[in-house]
Write a protein that holds these residues in place. Structure first.
Motif, mmCIF file in Angstrom:
data_model
loop_
_atom_site.group_PDB
_atom_site.id
_atom_site.type_symbol
_atom_site.label_atom_id
_atom_site.label_comp_id
_atom_site.label_asym_id
_atom_site.label_seq_id
_atom_site.Cartn_x
_atom_site.Cartn_y
_atom_site.Cartn_z
ATOM 1 N N ASP A 247 0.854 -1.187 0.000
ATOM 2 C CA ASP A 247 0.000 0.000 0.000
ATOM 3 C C ASP A 247 0.891 1.239 0.000
ATOM 4 O O ASP A 247 1.713 1.413 0.900
ATOM 5 C CB ASP A 247 -0.891 -0.004 1.245
ATOM 6 N N PRO A 248 0.752 2.122 -0.992
ATOM 7 C CA PRO A 248 1.658 3.277 -1.075
ATOM 8 C C PRO A 248 1.516 4.261 0.083
ATOM 9 O O PRO A 248 2.481 4.941 0.427
ATOM 10 C CB PRO A 248 1.265 3.937 -2.401
ATOM 11 N N LEU A 249 0.321 4.333 0.678
ATOM 12 C CA LEU A 249 0.125 5.290 1.764
ATOM 13 C C LEU A 249 0.576 4.717 3.106
ATOM 14 O O LEU A 249 1.247 5.393 3.882
ATOM 15 C CB LEU A 249 -1.348 5.702 1.841
ATOM 16 N N VAL A 250 0.244 3.479 3.375
ATOM 17 C CA VAL A 250 0.545 2.881 4.671
ATOM 18 C C VAL A 250 1.961 2.308 4.736
ATOM 19 O O VAL A 250 2.635 2.406 5.761
ATOM 20 C CB VAL A 250 -0.488 1.788 5.011
ATOM 21 N N ASN A 251 2.436 1.721 3.639
ATOM 22 C CA ASN A 251 3.735 1.067 3.644
ATOM 23 C C ASN A 251 4.869 1.945 3.104
ATOM 24 O O ASN A 251 5.931 2.051 3.711
ATOM 25 C CB ASN A 251 3.675 -0.231 2.816
ATOM 26 N N LEU A 252 4.634 2.557 1.936
ATOM 27 C CA LEU A 252 5.703 3.337 1.300
ATOM 28 C C LEU A 252 5.932 4.663 1.996
ATOM 29 O O LEU A 252 7.073 5.066 2.239
ATOM 30 C CB LEU A 252 5.374 3.540 -0.178
#
Length: 466
Positions: free
Chosen positions: A364-369
């Motif tokens: 997930d780009p928002l939660v992980n990246l």
């Protein structure tokens, strides 16, 4: 070795006189656009950080930056460079320290640009899905965002400043409208005792909140970075810096407080779905018409932020090429637009390399990246700003700058101490900041150290060559 320039290419010069004070202000605003921050940094802080007390942490962060600016702007009177932090640190601490700063800044802004491209793809996907029901992978939209960002980087700040100014004005309008709607419909929400509670601010989640509050002002350097492209850089940089800082602080505090007031339990609402927090508030208080419109505006604001960070990164590469610390091809400028187009291509490729593992892993780009990138970027920016504080104090002691004791000694020492304190908090709670206990993620700040050492070595070799 000096690279040959092709026909029409210009070495070592950016187009002068194309950026005025308003444009400088809005390039700073665009780098951490209010809706961008509210939908990512602030939403994540409300859900996983200090909760309602994010308001107080934001106020204190703004105050610290105002103190920092006093010394920072002393250096701006003596040095004008597209690599502002590099030049400011080198002025007081020497070429090697400046080279170290330049490499770290390039790393930070390149990562930030890639992160914003990913976020653009993520929020564009949400907006398209809400409007049409079509659900496509975020990375498809990110590819389009990256290509557009690269095109604007080559085209130059003249068109970029128009885009970022228009987007910023629209954001101010929607945030003010949402604030009024929440105030009218739920006035009791503004009396949340946690918003200005020192106890709550210093509790669990402080490290993550500090990271995201600092990153909400990450485009701070842009006023000085465009000094070569404006008239009367000393005065323009001073006016633009304070104007941007005041504008951002006011909007961030208003926007954060609005979100706190809009929900019975903002921490739970933000933790459940941080990316939807602003859209949910708008839908509830402005009506169903606002959600799709706001979704589109948020996606565009992330694109504007990607453009702003991309421009900062390519200007550092341009400066490093011009100074001979990286291949001189990076100092090439476009024959028509006088923009550092080679650096633009490098940053674009770096974004692809950075995002590919997250795409392959289905992250997930928002939660992980975002947290992973934000941890490195925040540590980098703290190091750069602390270097500026030390530089102005050393320059004052050597007699190479003049000014009041406040701006040349007291303010830099206070700001430097505050920044180092924040660095200690972040470093000691890094797993909390990134949301991961992976040894690989924990070791990622070492990349900052490696970049700094590489920069010092490159500067030393350049110095030996004369």
């Amino acid at each position: 070795m000096t690279a040959r320039l092709g026909t029409g290419e210009q070495p070592g010069r950016l187009k002068a006189g194309v950026v005025g004070v308003p444009a400088m202000v809005f390039m700073v605003v665009a780098a951490t656009a209010p809706l961008t921050a509210m939908s990512s940094n602030i939403a994540l802080s409300l859900g996983m950080g200090a909760g309602p007390a994010v308001v107080l942490v934001m106020v204190l962060t703004g105050a610290l930056l105002a103190v920092f600016a006093a010394g920072y702007l002393v250096l701006a009177r003596y040095v004008t460079s597209a690599g502002a932090y590099q030049a400011f640190v080198a002025f007081g601490l020497g070429r090697r320290a400046g080279g170290s700063v330049a490499f770290v800044a390039t790393l930070a802004y390149t990562l930030a640009a890639g992160g914003m491209v990913a976020a653009t793809g993520y929020f564009t996907g949400l907006a398209v899905s809400a409007l049409t029901g079509i659900d496509l992978p975020w990375w498809l939209y990110a590819i389009g965002a990256l290509l557009l960002t690269a095109a604007l980087g080559v085209r130059g700040v003249e068109i970029a400043q128009r885009v970022t100014t228009a987007v910023s004005v629209l954001q101010f309008g929607i945030i003010a409208l949402l604030a009024v709607a929440v105030l009218v419909q739920r006035p009791e929400g503004w009396l949340n005792a946690g918003t200005l509670s020192p106890t709550a601010a210093l509790g669990p989640g402080l490290a993550l909140t500090l990271v995201f509050c600092l990153l909400s002002f990450a485009g701070f350097e842009a006023t000085a970075a465009y000094g070569e492209e404006t008239h009367a850089p000393g005065r323009s940089i001073t006016v633009a810096t304070y104007a941007a800082l005041g504008l951002l602080l006011g909007v961030f505090v208003l926007g954060t407080w609005t979100l706190v007031a809009a929900f019975d339990d903002v921490r739970t609402s933000a933790a459940d779905d941080p990316g939807a927090l602003v859209l949910t508030a708008a839908d509830r208080y402005l009506g169903p018409w606002s959600g799709p419109l706001l979704g589109v505006l948020i996606a565009i604001s992330f694109l504007a932020a990607a453009v702003a960070f991309h421009n900062l990164a390519i200007r550092y590469l341009f400066t490093l090429g011009r100074d001979g610390m990286l291949p001189t091809a990076l100092a090439r400028t476009h024959g028509r637009y006088q923009t550092p187009y080679v650096g633009c291509m490098v940053v674009t490729v770096a974004a692809v390399v950075m995002l590919t593992p997250f795409v392959v892993a289905g992250a997930d780009p928002l939660v992980n990246l975002f947290p992973a990138v934000s941890g490195i970027t925040s540590i980098s920016l703290i190091g750069l700003m602390t270097g500026c504080c030390v530089s102005v104090v050393v320059a004052r002691l050597r007699g190479t700058v003049t000014g009041s004791a406040w701006s040349t000694l007291v303010a830099p020492v206070m700001a430097g101490a505050g920044l180092l304190g924040i660095l200690v908090v972040i470093a000691s709670n890094y797993a909390e900041v990134t949301g991961s206990d992976s040894p690989v993620i924990a070791a990622m700040p070492l990349v900052v150290l490696v970049a700094g050492l590489a920069g010092a070595v490159a500067a030393g070799r350049r110095e030996e060559r004369g």
